[in-house]
Design a protein around this motif. Structure first.
Motif, PDB file in Angstrom:
ATOM      1  N   ASP A 123     -33.694  -1.905  47.841  1.00 28.68           N
ATOM      2  CA  ASP A 123     -34.147  -1.794  49.228  1.00 28.68           C
ATOM      3  C   ASP A 123     -35.254  -0.747  49.340  1.00 28.68           C
ATOM      4  OD1 ASP A 123     -32.158  -3.591  49.626  1.00 28.68           O
ATOM      5  OD2 ASP A 123     -30.940  -2.321  50.918  1.00 28.68           O
ATOM      6  N   GLN A 124     -36.052  -0.873  50.387  1.00 26.15           N
ATOM      7  CA  GLN A 124     -37.164   0.055  50.551  1.00 26.15           C
ATOM      8  C   GLN A 124     -37.299   0.485  51.997  1.00 26.15           C
ATOM      9  OE1 GLN A 124     -40.418  -2.618  49.328  1.00 26.15           O
ATOM     10  NE2 GLN A 124     -41.267  -2.348  51.381  1.00 26.15           N
ATOM     11  N   VAL A 125     -37.892   1.648  52.179  1.00 29.18           N
ATOM     12  CA  VAL A 125     -38.237   2.192  53.484  1.00 29.18           C
ATOM     13  C   VAL A 125     -39.746   2.359  53.527  1.00 29.18           C
ATOM     14  CG1 VAL A 125     -38.053   4.176  55.027  1.00 29.18           C
ATOM     15  CG2 VAL A 125     -36.035   3.373  53.789  1.00 29.18           C
ATOM     16  N   SER A 126     -40.368   1.933  54.603  1.00 31.13           N
ATOM     17  CA  SER A 126     -41.810   2.133  54.764  1.00 31.13           C
ATOM     18  C   SER A 126     -42.085   2.721  56.141  1.00 31.13           C
ATOM     19  CB  SER A 126     -42.574   0.821  54.574  1.00 31.13           C
ATOM     20  OG  SER A 126     -42.161  -0.146  55.521  1.00 31.13           O
ATOM     21  N   MET A 127     -43.180   3.422  56.231  1.00 29.77           N
ATOM     22  CA  MET A 127     -43.562   4.064  57.494  1.00 29.77           C
ATOM     23  C   MET A 127     -45.060   3.876  57.713  1.00 29.77           C
ATOM     24  SD  MET A 127     -43.283   8.051  58.787  1.00 29.77           S
ATOM     25  CE  MET A 127     -44.439   8.635  57.564  1.00 29.77           C
TER      26      MET A 127
ATOM     27  N   VAL B 236     -57.077   8.273  63.017  1.00 30.48           N
ATOM     28  CA  VAL B 236     -56.640   8.338  61.629  1.00 30.48           C
ATOM     29  C   VAL B 236     -55.313   7.592  61.508  1.00 30.48           C
ATOM     30  CG1 VAL B 236     -56.009   9.863  59.724  1.00 30.48           C
ATOM     31  CG2 VAL B 236     -57.783  10.559  61.342  1.00 30.48           C
ATOM     32  N   VAL B 237     -55.167   6.787  60.450  1.00 31.15           N
ATOM     33  CA  VAL B 237     -53.957   5.998  60.247  1.00 31.15           C
ATOM     34  C   VAL B 237     -53.504   6.138  58.797  1.00 31.15           C
ATOM     35  CG1 VAL B 237     -54.475   4.313  62.055  1.00 31.15           C
ATOM     36  CG2 VAL B 237     -55.338   3.939  59.735  1.00 31.15           C
ATOM     37  N   GLY B 238     -52.274   5.704  58.531  1.00 36.18           N
ATOM     38  CA  GLY B 238     -51.766   5.743  57.164  1.00 36.18           C
ATOM     39  C   GLY B 238     -50.456   4.999  57.038  1.00 36.18           C
ATOM     40  N   TYR B 239     -50.023   4.825  55.794  1.00 40.17           N
ATOM     41  CA  TYR B 239     -48.726   4.204  55.530  1.00 40.17           C
ATOM     42  C   TYR B 239     -48.152   4.761  54.241  1.00 40.17           C
ATOM     43  CZ  TYR B 239     -51.431   0.961  52.509  1.00 40.17           C
ATOM     44  OH  TYR B 239     -52.278   0.414  51.576  1.00 40.17           O
ATOM     45  N   SER B 240     -46.822   4.662  54.124  1.00 43.54           N
ATOM     46  CA  SER B 240     -46.093   5.072  52.927  1.00 43.54           C
ATOM     47  C   SER B 240     -44.965   4.094  52.675  1.00 43.54           C
ATOM     48  CB  SER B 240     -45.506   6.484  53.080  1.00 43.54           C
ATOM     49  OG  SER B 240     -46.523   7.462  53.167  1.00 43.54           O
ATOM     50  N   ARG B 241     -44.613   3.943  51.400  1.00 42.77           N
ATOM     51  CA  ARG B 241     -43.492   3.084  51.020  1.00 42.77           C
ATOM     52  C   ARG B 241     -42.682   3.797  49.949  1.00 42.77           C
ATOM     53  NH1 ARG B 241     -42.255  -0.608  46.898  1.00 42.77           N
ATOM     54  NH2 ARG B 241     -44.232  -0.133  45.877  1.00 42.77           N
ATOM     55  N   TRP B 242     -41.358   3.783  50.123  1.00 39.58           N
ATOM     56  CA  TRP B 242     -40.454   4.376  49.153  1.00 39.58           C
ATOM     57  C   TRP B 242     -39.340   3.382  48.810  1.00 39.58           C
ATOM     58  CZ3 TRP B 242     -41.784   6.823  53.737  1.00 39.58           C
ATOM     59  CH2 TRP B 242     -42.579   7.970  53.632  1.00 39.58           C
ATOM     60  N   GLN B 243     -39.105   3.170  47.541  1.00 40.62           N
ATOM     61  CA  GLN B 243     -37.932   2.408  47.100  1.00 40.62           C
ATOM     62  C   GLN B 243     -36.733   3.347  47.129  1.00 40.62           C
ATOM     63  OE1 GLN B 243     -38.391   0.567  43.247  1.00 40.62           O
ATOM     64  NE2 GLN B 243     -36.187   0.265  42.992  1.00 40.62           N
ATOM     65  N   VAL B 244     -35.623   2.915  47.727  1.00 35.95           N
ATOM     66  CA  VAL B 244     -34.475   3.806  47.917  1.00 35.95           C
ATOM     67  C   VAL B 244     -33.238   3.351  47.165  1.00 35.95           C
ATOM     68  CG1 VAL B 244     -35.287   4.640  50.147  1.00 35.95           C
ATOM     69  CG2 VAL B 244     -33.834   2.597  50.062  1.00 35.95           C
TER      70      VAL B 244
ATOM     71  N   ALA C 257     -40.164   2.914  42.916  1.00 33.55           N
ATOM     72  CA  ALA C 257     -41.568   2.741  43.267  1.00 33.55           C
ATOM     73  C   ALA C 257     -41.897   3.444  44.580  1.00 33.55           C
ATOM     74  CB  ALA C 257     -41.906   1.262  43.367  1.00 33.55           C
ATOM     75  N   GLN C 258     -43.148   3.848  44.701  1.00 36.19           N
ATOM     76  CA  GLN C 258     -43.656   4.361  45.967  1.00 36.19           C
ATOM     77  C   GLN C 258     -45.173   4.268  45.968  1.00 36.19           C
ATOM     78  OE1 GLN C 258     -44.032   8.835  46.513  1.00 36.19           O
ATOM     79  NE2 GLN C 258     -42.351   8.751  44.998  1.00 36.19           N
ATOM     80  N   ASN C 259     -45.769   4.230  47.151  1.00 39.65           N
ATOM     81  CA  ASN C 259     -47.214   4.352  47.301  1.00 39.65           C
ATOM     82  C   ASN C 259     -47.526   4.809  48.719  1.00 39.65           C
ATOM     83  OD1 ASN C 259     -46.740   1.876  48.654  1.00 39.65           O
ATOM     84  ND2 ASN C 259     -48.811   1.177  48.207  1.00 39.65           N
ATOM     85  N   HIS C 260     -48.731   5.363  48.876  1.00 40.97           N
ATOM     86  CA  HIS C 260     -49.136   5.963  50.141  1.00 40.97           C
ATOM     87  C   HIS C 260     -50.607   5.648  50.380  1.00 40.97           C
ATOM     88  CE1 HIS C 260     -45.426   8.366  49.662  1.00 40.97           C
ATOM     89  NE2 HIS C 260     -45.831   8.504  48.411  1.00 40.97           N
ATOM     90  N   ALA C 261     -51.037   5.750  51.637  1.00 40.37           N
ATOM     91  CA  ALA C 261     -52.434   5.491  51.972  1.00 40.37           C
ATOM     92  C   ALA C 261     -52.794   6.224  53.244  1.00 40.37           C
ATOM     93  CB  ALA C 261     -52.683   3.997  52.144  1.00 40.37           C
ATOM     94  N   VAL C 262     -54.077   6.546  53.361  1.00 41.36           N
ATOM     95  CA  VAL C 262     -54.622   7.141  54.578  1.00 41.36           C
ATOM     96  C   VAL C 262     -55.963   6.475  54.853  1.00 41.36           C
ATOM     97  CG1 VAL C 262     -55.818   9.019  53.366  1.00 41.36           C
ATOM     98  CG2 VAL C 262     -55.122   9.323  55.764  1.00 41.36           C
ATOM     99  N   GLY C 263     -56.311   6.362  56.144  1.00 41.89           N
ATOM    100  CA  GLY C 263     -57.551   5.678  56.467  1.00 41.89           C
ATOM    101  C   GLY C 263     -57.997   5.916  57.892  1.00 41.89           C
ATOM    102  N   LEU C 264     -58.968   5.110  58.314  1.00 46.98           N
ATOM    103  CA  LEU C 264     -59.538   5.184  59.659  1.00 46.98           C
ATOM    104  C   LEU C 264     -59.427   3.828  60.333  1.00 46.98           C
ATOM    105  CD1 LEU C 264     -62.814   7.159  58.829  1.00 46.98           C
ATOM    106  CD2 LEU C 264     -60.708   8.095  59.825  1.00 46.98           C
ATOM    107  N   GLN C 265     -59.247   3.853  61.646  1.00 43.35           N
ATOM    108  CA  GLN C 265     -59.134   2.611  62.411  1.00 43.35           C
ATOM    109  C   GLN C 265     -59.889   2.745  63.726  1.00 43.35           C
ATOM    110  OE1 GLN C 265     -55.386   0.186  62.799  1.00 43.35           O
ATOM    111  NE2 GLN C 265     -55.439   0.963  64.884  1.00 43.35           N
TER     112      GLN C 265
END
Length: 302
Positions: free
Chosen positions: A211-215, A230-238, A251-259
């Motif tokens: 299972d995973q949690v994302s934000m 400014v926007v972003g997202y993150s994902r974590w496998q739990v 697994a995990q990954n993250h990102a930041v950006g502009l919208q």
């Protein structure tokens, strides 16, 4: 760059590439595109019928291997282009004091994997897994909005002979919840966070991904019909992956950006564009990608 590889090593790398292709087509192993909207999207819209059309373009040349998270050397290009049709209906009915709604998402995707270094050139396209949500609840006050929802990604699409098809091969059950807080009475400044918990069924090829949690998050400013921030997202496998050959890593990954977005009031439409740069990727049982995402969105109210 050319590497001298034995036939055995080439077979091993081909297997790695085929499994890596799963990252491009399964929202839970890689990117969950329709979730990554951010800004004030933890707010549900007012009652009405809405169409949301997305164009996603994801590119990555960084591939991190399971176990040691070492970057795979050589020239590797992973690309995914998706066209996503989303229909959302917020009814006039109330449930627990909230506006009640539902939605359906129908994506199409083209995934490709090329590597001159390893002699790999694969691509596949078609209709992807459909998402159905029978429950969206939205609460609204002068200074904050909140929403919760639940739904399921069906396993209707094909996985493909090389695991490069647009289907994941298993169902994914999602529960979401979030809030938008407006920092001033005019609602010019906003801060938003939206959380998703995803439970995965066992895949047709035997594995069950943990299972995973994302934000998704965003901080923005509105000037009349224009909004930017400014926007972003993150994902974590739990949870640990299950199945023969799975790794004891998460697994995990993250990102930041502009919208930025602009509302055309007379046409009841919104155009939105966002760019994300990923960082901090770590591999679980599958290789992890780290790349760039461009997202274009059109929203139409009826």
């Amino acid at each position: 760059m050319q590497l001298n590889l034995t036939a055995r090593h080439k077979r091993q790398l081909s297997s790695i590439f085929l499994m890596t292709a799963r990252l491009l087509c399964a929202p839970d192993e890689g990117l969950a595109p329709v979730q990554h909207e951010a800004m004030d999207d933890a707010s549900s819209p007012p009652p009405g019928l809405y169409y949301l059309g997305y164009l996603f373009n994801y590119r990555s040349s960084d591939l991190y291997m399971p176990g040691n998270n070492a970057r795979l050397p050589g020239d590797v290009q992973l690309k995914s282009t998706s066209v996503i049709n989303r229909l959302m209906w917020i009814t006039d009915h109330k449930l627990l004091g909230a506006d009640y709604g539902m939605e359906v998402i129908v994506p199409m995707a083209r995934n490709s994997l090329q590597s001159p270094t390893y002699g790999v050139d694969l691509s596949e396209s078609g209709g992807a897994d459909i998402y159905v949500s029978p429950l969206i609840l939205g609460w609204h006050t002068p200074r904050w909005d909140a929403s919760v929802g639940t739904g399921v990604w069906l396993d209707n699409a094909r996985v493909g002979d090389a695991f490069l098809g647009p289907g994941a091969g298993y169902k994914r059950y999602v529960v979401s919840g979030g809030a938008t807080y407006y920092l001033d009475e005019a609602r010019s400044w906003s801060a938003s966070a939206l959380l998703h918990y995803q439970h995965n069924d066992r895949a047709s090829y035997g594995w069950r991904f943990g299972d995973q949690v994302s934000m998704d998050w965003g901080f923005g400013r509105r000037w009349g019909p224009l909004q930017a921030g400014v926007v972003g997202y993150s994902r974590w496998q739990v949870q640990r992956d299950e199945g023969l050959g799975t790794a004891d890593s998460y697994a995990q990954n993250h990102a930041v950006g502009l919208q930025a977005s602009y509302i055309f009031l007379q046409a009841k439409m919104m155009l939105r564009a966002a760019y994300y740069k990923e960082f901090g990727a770590k591999a679980g049982s599958l290789p992890a990608t780290q790349g760039d995402l461009l997202r274009l969105t059109v929203i139409k109210a009826f």
